[in-house]
Design an enzyme around this catalytic site. Structure first.
Site, PDB file in Angstrom:
ATOM      1  N   GLU A 129      35.625  53.768  43.707  1.00 33.80           N
ATOM      2  CA  GLU A 129      36.279  54.385  44.847  1.00 33.80           C
ATOM      3  C   GLU A 129      37.774  54.566  44.610  1.00 33.80           C
ATOM      4  O   GLU A 129      38.415  53.758  43.942  1.00 33.80           O
ATOM      5  CB  GLU A 129      35.995  53.566  46.102  1.00 33.80           C
ATOM      6  CG  GLU A 129      34.521  53.694  46.451  1.00 33.80           C
ATOM      7  CD  GLU A 129      34.105  52.926  47.697  1.00 33.80           C
ATOM      8  OE1 GLU A 129      33.320  53.470  48.459  1.00 33.80           O
ATOM      9  OE2 GLU A 129      34.576  51.812  47.885  1.00 33.80           O
ATOM     10  N   CYS A 174      45.346  55.279  45.587  1.00 30.21           N
ATOM     11  CA  CYS A 174      44.960  53.895  45.307  1.00 30.21           C
ATOM     12  C   CYS A 174      43.782  53.970  44.334  1.00 30.21           C
ATOM     13  O   CYS A 174      42.741  54.525  44.665  1.00 30.21           O
ATOM     14  CB  CYS A 174      44.561  53.257  46.642  1.00 30.21           C
ATOM     15  SG  CYS A 174      43.891  51.605  46.471  1.00 30.21           S
ATOM     16  N   CYS A 192      34.252  43.821  40.361  1.00 32.27           N
ATOM     17  CA  CYS A 192      35.298  42.864  39.965  1.00 32.27           C
ATOM     18  C   CYS A 192      34.645  41.497  39.793  1.00 32.27           C
ATOM     19  O   CYS A 192      33.780  41.108  40.577  1.00 32.27           O
ATOM     20  CB  CYS A 192      36.390  42.781  41.031  1.00 32.27           C
ATOM     21  SG  CYS A 192      37.759  41.686  40.561  1.00 32.27           S
ATOM     22  N   CYS A 234      36.999  36.870  44.796  1.00 31.73           N
ATOM     23  CA  CYS A 234      37.740  36.428  45.981  1.00 31.73           C
ATOM     24  C   CYS A 234      36.822  36.617  47.189  1.00 31.73           C
ATOM     25  O   CYS A 234      36.308  37.711  47.417  1.00 31.73           O
ATOM     26  CB  CYS A 234      39.026  37.235  46.140  1.00 31.73           C
ATOM     27  SG  CYS A 234      40.035  37.215  44.650  1.00 31.73           S
ATOM     28  N   CYS A 242      36.927  39.567  49.862  1.00 34.15           N
ATOM     29  CA  CYS A 242      37.069  40.935  49.357  1.00 34.15           C
ATOM     30  C   CYS A 242      35.698  41.552  49.089  1.00 34.15           C
ATOM     31  O   CYS A 242      34.852  40.951  48.425  1.00 34.15           O
ATOM     32  CB  CYS A 242      37.890  40.909  48.064  1.00 34.15           C
ATOM     33  SG  CYS A 242      37.873  42.449  47.144  1.00 34.15           S
ATOM     34  N   GLY A 274      38.551  46.285  41.400  1.00 27.87           N
ATOM     35  CA  GLY A 274      38.771  45.649  40.107  1.00 27.87           C
ATOM     36  C   GLY A 274      40.117  44.972  39.971  1.00 27.87           C
ATOM     37  O   GLY A 274      41.011  45.135  40.799  1.00 27.87           O
ATOM     38  N   SER A 300      48.849  39.201  44.482  1.00 25.52           N
ATOM     39  CA  SER A 300      48.012  38.854  45.631  1.00 25.52           C
ATOM     40  C   SER A 300      47.988  37.338  45.758  1.00 25.52           C
ATOM     41  O   SER A 300      47.176  36.669  45.127  1.00 25.52           O
ATOM     42  CB  SER A 300      46.605  39.418  45.422  1.00 25.52           C
ATOM     43  OG  SER A 300      46.667  40.826  45.396  1.00 25.52           O
ATOM     44  N   LEU A 301      48.871  36.806  46.581  1.00 28.63           N
ATOM     45  CA  LEU A 301      49.040  35.354  46.657  1.00 28.63           C
ATOM     46  C   LEU A 301      48.042  34.729  47.634  1.00 28.63           C
ATOM     47  O   LEU A 301      47.255  33.864  47.271  1.00 28.63           O
ATOM     48  CB  LEU A 301      50.481  35.034  47.064  1.00 28.63           C
ATOM     49  CG  LEU A 301      51.003  33.678  46.629  1.00 28.63           C
ATOM     50  CD1 LEU A 301      51.124  33.584  45.116  1.00 28.63           C
ATOM     51  CD2 LEU A 301      52.369  33.393  47.267  1.00 28.63           C
ATOM     52  N   HIS A 302      48.102  35.149  48.878  1.00 28.07           N
ATOM     53  CA  HIS A 302      47.151  34.758  49.940  1.00 28.07           C
ATOM     54  C   HIS A 302      47.153  33.283  50.320  1.00 28.07           C
ATOM     55  O   HIS A 302      46.594  32.917  51.357  1.00 28.07           O
ATOM     56  CB  HIS A 302      45.706  35.155  49.602  1.00 28.07           C
ATOM     57  CG  HIS A 302      45.545  36.549  49.129  1.00 28.07           C
ATOM     58  ND1 HIS A 302      46.168  37.620  49.727  1.00 28.07           N
ATOM     59  CD2 HIS A 302      44.835  37.081  48.092  1.00 28.07           C
ATOM     60  CE1 HIS A 302      45.849  38.738  49.081  1.00 28.07           C
ATOM     61  NE2 HIS A 302      45.048  38.432  48.090  1.00 28.07           N
ATOM     62  N   ASN A 312      40.607  42.845  56.560  1.00 28.58           N
ATOM     63  CA  ASN A 312      39.548  43.754  57.006  1.00 28.58           C
ATOM     64  C   ASN A 312      38.247  42.988  57.025  1.00 28.58           C
ATOM     65  O   ASN A 312      37.949  42.284  56.059  1.00 28.58           O
ATOM     66  CB  ASN A 312      39.373  44.889  55.994  1.00 28.58           C
ATOM     67  CG  ASN A 312      40.304  46.034  56.264  1.00 28.58           C
ATOM     68  OD1 ASN A 312      40.368  46.546  57.363  1.00 28.58           O
ATOM     69  ND2 ASN A 312      41.052  46.404  55.244  1.00 28.58           N
ATOM     70  N   CYS A 360      42.578  49.920  51.183  1.00 27.25           N
ATOM     71  CA  CYS A 360      42.575  49.298  49.868  1.00 27.25           C
ATOM     72  C   CYS A 360      42.023  47.883  50.018  1.00 27.25           C
ATOM     73  O   CYS A 360      42.286  47.205  51.000  1.00 27.25           O
ATOM     74  CB  CYS A 360      43.995  49.208  49.330  1.00 27.25           C
ATOM     75  SG  CYS A 360      44.697  50.784  48.919  1.00 27.25           S
TER      76      CYS A 360
END
Ligand code: SAH
Ligand code: SF4
Length: 385
Positions: free
Chosen positions: A97, A110, A117, A121, A124, A178, A233-235, A309, A352
């Site tokens: 995508e 994007c 992937c 995570c 995701c 990915g 991407s820390l999160h 999301n 994204c």
């Protein structure tokens, strides 16, 4: 029997040096590589259509090129025509995508670097689907080519693009499916293609590579010597929580990651972005906010907060508005720069990081560390959080 020649290659997989080497091998003068690159940038990959090349060369190139043209198999439009999610399928049947986002003076694509992937995570959608295969540099670049052609023509998949949309791609973010730094050759080659004056000529600043924190890859990206924007991407701001939200943290924990990101900043002079997917009652408390602010200040980084999301199979949700506001205010009050990002494309599953939700779920493989994390999340979901 004649010896077998070199195997044909997707022309977009060759950067300028690769094109020059090929044309040199075919006995052509130096300027031919520029001519071919011009056609490729304009979306023309059929050598017979490259009308300023001698006929004989066109035929030679036909033998050497194996164009991996993607087919547009689905197209969703959101945000009143300003967000377009494309499902592109390559000749071998793998689909990925790509999202085109239109702003008044910007057109951002994007792009994906892998089909699926392996990082797993748990919040995701792509991570839930697992890894299917690497994309080639050509397949990465082609996503930009498709978007650029649409902007030039003013329409995409039969839909008119809105009035006032830019007529070319201005920004590229590696935030689709990915992990870009788990596919380094394609990521580095495609960045070069997009940046080179003979390629797309995008400014390095207009290119953002988002990573889950693969430390060796960050080093290699820095060695490219281009001030590409790095998004991390820390999160989570403690190893305990990050081990769970980003399983690869067990191999590259926070201290090591922070050190490498600081080195990237020093080496490129570029301000780094920290991505924080805000998950209700998971990483939205004051302790995480304070620790995040401290990391961001040490790194001189800008924090982007993206409310989570919803993802099928995961009970976690975005936080309430009040919690979101308190989190953002707290980080800001602690002296870090922070922006609450819009949730572009949410009404079409096109944001994204929210890709693949509707496609081939669960068909790929995951890193062993990611499997354990996913199992714990599933148990937690069943527990009725
Ligand atoms: N693998 C890379 C780039 C692709 S993911 C990375 O992880 O950085 C792009 C961004 O989308 C990442 O910051 C990721 O954390 C975020 N993302 C993934 N799932 C999401 C979700 N459900 N809601 C909001 N953001 C999400
Ligand atoms: Fe992969 Fe990024 Fe999704 Fe993690 S957030 S699973 S690294 S695409």
């Amino acid at each position: 029997m004649a010896p077998a020649g070199p195997s044909p290659i997707d022309p977009y997989t060759l950067d300028r040096d690769g094109l020059s080497a090929l044309l040199d091998e075919l006995g052509q003068p130096g300027y031919r590589a520029g001519q071919v690159a011009d056609w490729l940038v304009r979306g023309v990959d059929d050598p017979q259509a490259m009308t300023d090349l001698p006929l004989e060369l066109r035929t030679q190139l036909e033998d050497r090129f194996a164009p991996a043209r993607p087919e547009l198999v689905a197209h969703t439009v959101a945000d009143e025509g300003h967000t377009h999610k494309l499902l592109l399928r390559f000749p071998d049947g793998e689909a990925i995508e790509t999202v085109l986002m239109l702003y008044p003076r910007r057109a951002t694509v994007c792009i994906s670097t892998q089909a699926g992937c392996a990082m797993g995570c748990p919040f995701c959608a792509t991570g839930q689907a697992g890894f299917r295969r690497q994309l080639t540099a050509g397949e990465v670049v082609r996503q930009v080519v498709v978007a650029d052609a649409a902007l030039r023509s003013g329409s995409l998949g039969g839909a008119q693009l809105p009035e006032g949309a830019p007529d070319h791609v201005t920004n590229v973010v590696y935030m689709g499916m990915g992990e870009p730094l788990a596919n380094l050759p394609a990521t580095l080659d495609s960045v070069r293609w997009l940046h080179e004056p003979d390629g797309f000529g995008l400014s390095a600043r207009g290119i953002t590579v988002s990573t889950v924190g693969l430390v060796p890859g960050i080093r290699r990206l820095a060695e490219l010597g281009l001030p590409v924007t790095l998004a991390v991407s820390l999160h989570a701001a403690t190893d305990e929580l990050r081990d769970e939200l980003v399983p690869v943290n067990r191999s590259h924990p926070l201290a090591e990651l922070e050190q490498e990101v600081a080195a990237y900043r020093r080496r490129t002079g570029r301000r780094v972005t920290i991505e924080w997917c805000l998950i209700g009652e998971v990483n939205d408390d004051t302790d995480q906010a304070d620790r995040l602010a401290a990391i961001a200040r040490r790194l001189g980084a800008h924090v982007n907060v993206i409310p989570m999301n919803p993802t099928p199979g995961v009970r976690w949700r975005e936080p309430s508005r009040g919690r979101t506001r308190r989190f953002v205010d707290r980080v800001r009050a602690r002296g870090a720069q922070i922006t609450l990002r819009d949730t572009r494309g949410r009404d079409a599953d096109a944001a994204c990081g929210q890709l693949m939700a509707s496609y081939a779920l669960g068909a790929g493989t995951r890193l062993p560390v990611a499997v354990g994390a996913a199992e714990r999340i599933e148990q937690r979901g069943e527990g009725g959080r």
